[in-house]
Write an enzyme that holds these catalytic residues in place. Sequence first.
Site, PDB file in Angstrom:
ATOM      1  N   ASP A 110     -17.252 -41.611  19.661  1.00  0.00           N
ATOM      2  CA  ASP A 110     -16.628 -40.825  20.737  1.00  0.00           C
ATOM      3  C   ASP A 110     -17.177 -41.150  22.121  1.00  0.00           C
ATOM      4  OD1 ASP A 110     -15.152 -39.529  18.881  1.00  0.00           O
ATOM      5  OD2 ASP A 110     -16.349 -37.694  18.867  1.00  0.00           O
ATOM      6  N   LYS A 162     -31.556 -27.521  23.207  1.00  0.00           N
ATOM      7  CA  LYS A 162     -31.183 -26.520  24.214  1.00  0.00           C
ATOM      8  C   LYS A 162     -32.391 -25.861  24.871  1.00  0.00           C
ATOM      9  CE  LYS A 162     -26.553 -25.516  22.563  1.00  0.00           C
ATOM     10  NZ  LYS A 162     -26.399 -26.291  21.328  1.00  0.00           N
ATOM     11  N   ASP A 218     -18.804 -38.210  26.318  1.00  0.00           N
ATOM     12  CA  ASP A 218     -18.318 -37.998  24.949  1.00  0.00           C
ATOM     13  C   ASP A 218     -16.869 -37.547  25.088  1.00  0.00           C
ATOM     14  OD1 ASP A 218     -17.464 -36.763  22.599  1.00  0.00           O
ATOM     15  OD2 ASP A 218     -19.491 -36.168  22.044  1.00  0.00           O
TER      16      ASP A 218
END
Lengths: 360, 423
Positions: A110, A162, A218
Amino acid sequence: MRALILVGGFGTRLRPLTLSRPKPLVEFCNKAVLLHQLEALRQAGVSHVVLAVSYMSDALEAAMREQEQRLGIRISMSHEKEPLGTAGPLALARDLLAEDGEPFFVLNSDVICEFPFAALARFHRQHGGEGSLVVTRVEEPAKYGVVVCEADTGRICRFVEKPRVFVSNKINAGLYIFNPGILQRIQLRPTSIEKEIFPAMAQDGQLYAMELQGFWMDIGQPKDFLTGMCMYLQALRAQHPEKLHSGPGVVGNVLVDPSAKIGANCVIGPNVTIGAGVVVEDGVRIKRCTVLEGARIRSHSWLESCIVGWSCSVGQWVRMENVTVLGEDVIVNDELYLNGANVLPHKSIAESVPEPRIIM
Amino acid sequence: MPLKAVILIGGPQKGTRFRPLSFEVPKPLFPVAGVPMVQHHIEACAKVPGMKEILLMGFYQPNEALSRFLVSAQQEFKVPIRYLQEYAALGTGGGIYHFRDQILSGGAEAFFVLNADVCSEFPLQEMLEFRQQHGDVHSFVILGTTANRTQALNYGCIVANAGTQEVQHYVEKPSTFVSEIINCGIYLFTPAIFQHIGEVFQRNQQELALEESSNGWQRAEVIRLEQDVFTALAGSGKLYVYKTDGFWSQIKSAGSAIYASRLYLNQYSKSHPERLAQNKPGGPVIRGNVYIHPTASIDSTAVLGPNVSIGEGVTVGAGVRVRESIVLHGASLHDHTCVLNTIVGWDSTIGRWARVEGTPSDPNPNDPYAKIDSETLFRDGRLTPSITILGCSVTIPAEVVILNSIVLPHKELSRSYKNQIIL
């Protein structure tokens, strides 16, 4: 050299386009996504590419046979009977990848960028570790898993998922090169390369990061597909401006297939890709859109931030915006307004869609 | 037989549902199918043999627009037309009672009363003939039409004798079903009506005298024909209903003006074919019924209709699409714009590739008796999707979309809007 491309499954995130053809064959900036990758790999000296697929498709097979001819490389399919994650496919293709004893590339299908495969191979040989990955800078690291590495060598210390406080602004770009030795670490079972293999390699001091220059995206979702298109066209402007379209009514970076026809009094751009055989009638305004092969945009329509699927017909005075995606062969009647509509293939739309929704 | 007609045009305090359009022009002069709303009434009245005078009655201050209209209408229809100004809002009966001498001067034997905010075929001649046929030439006639059972509650409801059509019962806006026959706001009276209105006036005076602390605003002269007079006349043998199957609609909200325009444009194919635009070589594409003012400038690549009225001096650019809309004088639609279910205000400008769109509020097309709903502006705290209205001198930039919105006059917008009132 060899390379493995993680093609994976049905590409559900890019539906409705992937209901009509396998994701690697969807054209990004007038070239199948996979071709961008195959051409870059070949240029870096790759002679054998393995596609890790979790479902077989005759269309993909046929397209790959054609590309083998065209590019003069070998393309193999490695078919997972069950989903193996991002690392399992390496184990499945172990024999093909380890055959020549050379380092091999692995990439997510991707990803779109100016693929730095030759530089990555050089970087990898220089540090002598087991693996190298490409990282790219992001503005908001808290949304991603970030890579913490030594500033001078690029040796990766750890991965933080994260992060709540700033530790790094570099994320995994989904492009790797590994020594065949990595295959010792991977079992033939569903495994995540990011979560299970990389942290162990980093702990052993065997994983290095090379920072990507230029854009990266992406493009697995329509919204990002369009953003990636804008970036790609901007890069094209810098490197191959002759490939971009110019003339009256063309604004900014616009890519038009030579077989497409554009009528009078149109204003096209910035950031538009028009595919093969597309007909844009008179007085049409298009910005930030991809119009795929064989579509027709009828006169006086206005399109912004849309993907128009293959062989669609968009009627007169239609307004489409806000990441409206039309699957293959969709007909939009005259004078309608589509705001964020996601339309499945072969539909005929007779009513406006004023708020974003999926049209089955 | 000497006849007169009174057209009740109301005043500036009325017609608020017609804002922001009624800020610029008195509502009765708002163009419907290319001509001022009341011109349709005047034309119908002028056609009736024996029509001596047409009186517009209301409480607008005399103004230039109204005076100019009266002068041109007199010339066009060759009948005296005057404006009678009420000193206050006197109700549908109070005004005609106050000006009864003016109405009867010249020996009028009968007169019509028409509300300005309706659109109709105005079967005035038929009402006269009906009165002749059923035998009593001194009776009063209400024009009635059929509504569906739910919508009838929003109107004056009439119960009549099936054979004679004598009104047996009249009730204004009942809360439960009474009748499917509703009052169209168009009446035929003889001078005797003033006795009945006079009785209401006397009664009002007596009642007000009894109330010690009269709060000042109540006046004996305020008389409503419907509640005060028709209700009393029902069952007395003096009031009849003439039922029409012809088109009829109220014009309360701006949205209903587009619907009324459609009804009148349909009628033009018989009554005024010269007012309907035709497809001509070198001209724009016309679909269905379209009115274009002769001074408007329309590009040959524009596509107009159905139900479009283009006003004086309007400019329509290349590749413009207009459907179900009214474009008022001086407005400018730039190339490739798309205008649907919208009223474009005077001197407004729409930039190229902009889309201005509303939601039609048409009656249910599958119910022959359905009427247009006089919709409320808000429902559940949200703006009801309605036609889009641009007030006068509004500027819409290129390439934006304006959806189901009302833009007040003299606004220059800089982005897209949806479902909003833009002050």
